[in-house]
Structures are given as C-alpha cells and as structure tokens.
Design an enzyme around this catalytic site. Structure first.
Site, short mmCIF file in Angstrom:
data_model
loop_
_atom_site.label_atom_id
_atom_site.label_comp_id
_atom_site.label_asym_id
_atom_site.label_seq_id
_atom_site.Cartn_x
_atom_site.Cartn_y
_atom_site.Cartn_z
N ASP A 114 0.86 -1.19 0.00
CA ASP A 114 0.00 0.00 0.00
C ASP A 114 0.89 1.23 0.00
O ASP A 114 1.81 1.34 0.81
CB ASP A 114 -0.86 -0.01 1.28
CG ASP A 114 -2.25 0.55 1.05
OD1 ASP A 114 -2.36 1.61 0.40
OD2 ASP A 114 -3.23 -0.06 1.54
N ASP A 148 -3.16 4.65 -2.47
CA ASP A 148 -4.25 5.05 -1.58
C ASP A 148 -4.81 6.41 -1.98
O ASP A 148 -4.06 7.34 -2.25
CB ASP A 148 -3.67 5.13 -0.16
CG ASP A 148 -4.70 5.55 0.87
OD1 ASP A 148 -5.59 4.74 1.17
OD2 ASP A 148 -4.60 6.69 1.39
N GLU A 181 -6.75 3.27 -5.78
CA GLU A 181 -8.01 3.39 -5.04
C GLU A 181 -8.71 4.65 -5.54
O GLU A 181 -8.24 5.76 -5.30
CB GLU A 181 -7.79 3.51 -3.53
CG GLU A 181 -9.13 3.48 -2.79
CD GLU A 181 -9.15 4.20 -1.45
OE1 GLU A 181 -10.01 3.89 -0.62
OE2 GLU A 181 -8.31 5.09 -1.21
N HIS A 205 -11.45 -2.88 3.75
CA HIS A 205 -11.43 -2.48 5.15
C HIS A 205 -12.16 -1.16 5.41
O HIS A 205 -12.13 -0.66 6.52
CB HIS A 205 -9.96 -2.35 5.59
CG HIS A 205 -9.26 -1.25 4.85
ND1 HIS A 205 -9.07 -1.29 3.48
CD2 HIS A 205 -8.76 -0.07 5.26
CE1 HIS A 205 -8.47 -0.18 3.09
NE2 HIS A 205 -8.26 0.58 4.15
N ASP A 206 -12.76 -0.58 4.37
CA ASP A 206 -13.46 0.70 4.52
C ASP A 206 -14.98 0.58 4.39
O ASP A 206 -15.69 1.55 4.61
CB ASP A 206 -12.99 1.70 3.44
CG ASP A 206 -11.55 2.13 3.62
OD1 ASP A 206 -11.09 2.24 4.78
OD2 ASP A 206 -10.87 2.35 2.60
C1 GLC Z 1 -8.11 5.21 1.95
C2 GLC Z 1 -7.96 4.04 2.88
C3 GLC Z 1 -8.63 4.39 4.18
C4 GLC Z 1 -7.92 5.61 4.76
C5 GLC Z 1 -7.93 6.75 3.75
C6 GLC Z 1 -7.00 7.85 4.17
O1 GLC Z 1 -9.43 5.45 1.62
O2 GLC Z 1 -8.48 2.89 2.31
O3 GLC Z 1 -8.62 3.34 5.09
O4 GLC Z 1 -8.56 6.01 5.93
O5 GLC Z 1 -7.50 6.34 2.49
O6 GLC Z 1 -5.68 7.49 3.96
#
Ligand code: GLC
Length: 531
Positions: free
Chosen positions: A100, A202, A265, A326-327
C-alpha cells in the site's frame, strides 16, 4: 491471450489488513510474521497475490494510513527483515506481494511535515499546502475534510492553515512540487528493490486541489443526516487533470521493473474512473472498480453496471472487480449470507481481476463495536452516523480456540460472537461452507482460461436474475445467478444453451445437465459448461 496475459490479469488478489490477520507476538495486533505464517492457507485457497494494507511507522491516527516513515516497518508489525522474509516466502509459494502506497498525505509526525511547519522559511515549507487565513481569520475557503470538519487546520507556529483531505493529523503533500514527487518515487523504488510486486495507491484521486482555492459548490442531493462531507461536491478537491501526469510518472517508475502492478483506489463514477487507466494505458493497470460494493444488490443495477463498465473501458484496458475492503461494510452484512455466496460466484466469474477482502471467504460479517471500544477515527470525529469502519476490521477467525486463533493476547478489536463456528478450521473440510465454495470457484477459474481471460457476453433474462457467457478458444461457460430470495425461471431468449452444471452454490446440482430454460432456487447460482 492466455500466454500473453499478465499475472495481474489472470490472477486473484486477496487483501490482507495486517492489524487483523494474524498476531504472532501476542500483543493483540496482527504482524508481518503472522502474515508469513498464514501464507500456506492463502496458497491452499488458491489466490495469486496479497495486497497488504500499511505496515509502516505511524502514530496510528488512521491505523497506518498516516505514515511517518515510508521506508521502514512499524515495530508493531515487525521489521524490514520480517518484510523480506514475507516476500521471500510468498514468492517461494508463487504468491505476489502488493504494498500500500499512501501518496496523498503523510502523518503530522513525518519529519518532512515537522520541518515544514517549523517556519515559513523552512526549505520544506512548500512540501505541504499552507495558506493564509481568510480576512476574517477563518479557514482559507469552504473545503471539507472527509473525516469531518474543515479541511484546513490552523497552525499557531506560523499563523497559517495547512490543508488535510482526511484527518488534521494527515497533512496533504504538495504534488505540484518536483522535490515531493522525486522523494515519493524514491519510496516506490525502495519497495520495488525489496521485491514488492506492485502498489495499491491510496486515495489517489485526491492528490491535487485547485490552485486558485475556489470554493466547492453545494451538493443539491444532500439530505440532512447524510455524511456532512457530502454537503459539498468535491469539484475543486478531487479528480483534477494534473493527476494524469503524476500517474504516468509513477507508472514509468514501475515500468523500469519486471511485471509490477499499479492499482489505484478511486471512488468515482465509471466514466471518470476509466480515465485512471491513463492516456494510452500509461496510468494504473487496475483503477479499482468498487461498483459491486456501491450498487444496490439486484439484477437490474448489477447487470446495468457490468454493461456500462465493459462499454466504458478504453482499448486495451483490463477490467477488475472488488467485493469488499477495510473501509466498507462486509458483503455478508450488506446483502446477507446466502447472497454472499452468489456474490462469490459473480466476483470470480466476471471478466476482470477479482479482489477479495480477508474473511469474506469464510463469511465473516460486520461486528457491532460497543462505543467504548470504538477505534476508527471517523467514528470518533463524526459519531452516530454509522460511518465507523471497525465492524469490518475485526480479527480473522482461524479456529474455534481462544481468540479464534488470531492472538494469544487481547485482540485490538473484539471478535465476532460466532467465531467458534465461522472460522477457517471449521469450514475447511465442510463441503457446504462458503470457504469450500470460494476454493472451488478459485480452482475452476484457475483451471479454465475462458473464466480468467475469456470474453464476456451478456445473456439477457427476465426477473431478478443475471446471466452471461465467458468464452475463449472454443471453450465456453454460462453463469446464471439468482439475486433474489425466491425461486425463478432462468429463461434466456437464446434457446440453445445446454450443458452440465460444473459448480453451484447448492451442492446438489453439480453434474445435472441444463437445457434451454431451468429453475434457479432462491440465492442460487450455477456455472454451466457449454463447450
Ligand atoms: C483510503 C484508505 C482508508 C484511509 C484513507 C485515508 O481510503 O483505504 O482506510 O482512511 O484512504 O488514507
């Protein structure tokens, strides 16, 4: 196509959230040695790659998505040596390791930010986004933080505000500065040199903000009670064109190595999402497609979104599908345990690289977290709206022993109350378990190039049913799925679909030959071999 296909096209990606996967040192938090100790399971399951959520030094304001050193391992998770062992052991088992990468922001404890905030003349001042207060002393404009409140934090040391898309403890880097880019590309090289097989970028659609600092417009669809962040449209704080150049530069770094993958993402509508493949494919290999998480779960919506996505893909772009992470609430909680089996069939038979989230393959559901045990910063910043992500982050359930085999200590989040029944050991040899279904689907996909890289042809049907064919080089499958909770007739307009059921959510139909139209029970999905 099969031979030329890259591993990240043929393969299946499994997301490991290291905090909650496997704890080897008894502190209640998972670690890298824990991941290594469970690679045997992942090999048995049949996935091809793991993506590891952040394991870097971090004050853990956002559980590692607030990085204070990009090129080391947090002691909670182990050491660089543990990372090297994980990679070596994964590669020995022909598993890829995806790291990541958190480019949008650092932790406020990162030395770069410490230096930047120390004075207006600091050589690193411009590494972050500093602005004077508005004439009334308030924040420079109306921009909102995703985790609540203004996106601007005033800093008394220098009397200016800094910008943070997420928490105040996650200041945004200034990607307009070449020095920032160079430093971050060095981070990519650091992990590539250590054997990482690629990155998940991310929050990558947030990398740039409007230079003129124009206010974001109000969102006409906002309703009281919605997440306050959505009161405004992120027109000037997300998805800006400058992104394309940076993506191409990151991609050029990866292209200096063999067969590495770049996943982004990106939560954007399909038509914008596909822009992240870049110009002539010089961007992400896989801009993550979250439509299976975001769409209402019925055949009309899912069928339409598959067609829209397939139609929007640029030439040469490879599709991908994500079922959980995980979100977001877990799939078994979003659509129920019976439909979660149908979703598994869908995920693993659609055209495109599937990404699974740890625990979904054993049917883990969201766990209600008592308010006094809430950990997620969103839950604490914007309480009461159900935005907290702890429920989908509870420890992986390995066996029916104490703490489900996850730890010898006290787990950082409580375990599900059904962990004694819903776990890897209990499900491994149970032919009816969702784990067995996943494993068989994965094995079938691996064995059949048509399911990996074959083309996708919709098979229109009436009712809350989905149908499609996958075909390659004379081999052909029909996938038929009942997204409803009542029995329905699968009656395609195309009458000549005939063949044996190769795999089904309901074991009793394997081997049965279907011909033309046939019944699908509630929550039933089948894969039929046509040729
Ligand atoms: C992404 C991650 C999330 C995090 C956010 C800020 O969306 O998946 O878990 O809180 O970025 O870095």
């Amino acid at each position: 196509m099969t031979e030329q296909a890259h591993w990240w096209q043929r393969g299946i990606i499994y997301q490991v959230y290291p905090r909650s996967f496997m704890d080897r040192n008894g502190d209640g938090v998972g670690d890298l040695a824990g991941v290594t100790s469970r690679l045997e399971y992942l090999e048995w399951l049949g996935v091809d790659a793991i993506w590891l959520s952040p394991f870097f030094p971090s004050p853990m304001a956002d559980f590692g998505y607030d990085v204070s050193n990009y090129v080391d391992v947090h002691p909670l998770f182990g050491t660089l040596g543990d990372f090297d062992r994980l990679v070596a052991e994964a590669h020995r088992r022909a598993l890829k390791v995806i790291v990541d990468f958190v480019p949008n922001h650092t932790s406020d404890e990162h030395p770069w930010f410490q230096e930047s905030r120390s004075s207006r003349d600091s050589p690193r001042r411009d590494w972050y986004i500093w602005r004077d207060p508005a004439p009334n002393g308030g924040p420079p404009n109306n921009w909102l933080a995703i985790f609540g409140g203004s996106a601007w934090q005033s800093d008394t040391t220098t009397g200016q505000y800094y910008y943070h898309a997420f928490l105040p403890r996650q200041p945004d880097l200034n990607w307009r500065l070449p020095e920032v880019r160079d430093a971050m590309y060095d981070v990519l090289r650091f992990w590539l040199d250590r054997g990482a097989d690629g990155f998940r970028l991310d929050a990558v659609w947030y990398l740039f903000e409007d230079e003129q600092l124009r206010d974001n417009p109000p969102n006409p669809d906002y309703r009281p009670g919605d997440d306050p962040y959505h009161a405004l449209l992120a027109a000037f704080t997300s998805d800006l064109p400058e992104m394309q150049e940076v993506m191409a530069e990151m991609r050029a770094v990866l292209d200096g190595y063999d067969e590495r993958v770049m996943i982004g993402e990106i939560y954007l509508p399909i038509e914008r999402l596909v822009a992240y493949y870049g110009v002539n494919g010089n961007g992400c290999h896989l801009p993550a497609n979250f439509q299976l998480i975001l769409q209402p779960w019925d055949a009309a919506h899912i069928g339409a979104v598959v067609d829209r996505y397939e139609a929007a893909l640029p030439d040469g772009a490879w599709p991908n599908w994500v079922l959980g992470n995980h979100d977001k609430p877990r799939v078994a909680s979003r659509i129920g345990p019976a439909q979660a089996r149908v979703a598994a069939v869908l995920l693993l038979t659609l055209r495109g690289t599937p990404t699974m989230y740890q625990g979904d393959e054993i049917g883990m559901h969201d766990v209600e977290i008592p308010p006094d045990r809430a950990q997620d910063p969103i839950e604490r910043h914007v309480p009461g709206l159900g935005l907290g992500r702890d429920p989908e982050r509870t420890p992986m359930q390995w066996d029916s022993g104490p703490q489900a085999g996850f730890t010898d200590g006290t787990p950082w989040l409580p375990l599900a109350d059904d962990a004694a029944r819903v776990n890897v050991a209990a499900e491994r040899d149970d032919p009816r378990s969702i784990l067995t279904l996943y494993r068989r689907l994965i094995a079938l996909r691996r064995a059949e190039p048509a399911l990996q890289v074959g083309c996708y042809v919709p098979v229109p049907v009436e009712g809350n049913l989905l149908g499609y064919r996958r075909e390659l080089d004379g081999s052909e499958f029909l996938v038929a799925l009942n997204l409803g909770d009542i029995e329905q007739e699968f009656a395609p307009r195309q009458p000549d679909l005939r063949g044996p059921i190769e795999l089904s959510t309901h074991l009793d139909r394997t081997g049965e030959t279907v011909d033309g139209s046939f019944r699908l029970r509630a929550h039933e999905a089948v894969v039929v071999r046509l040729k």
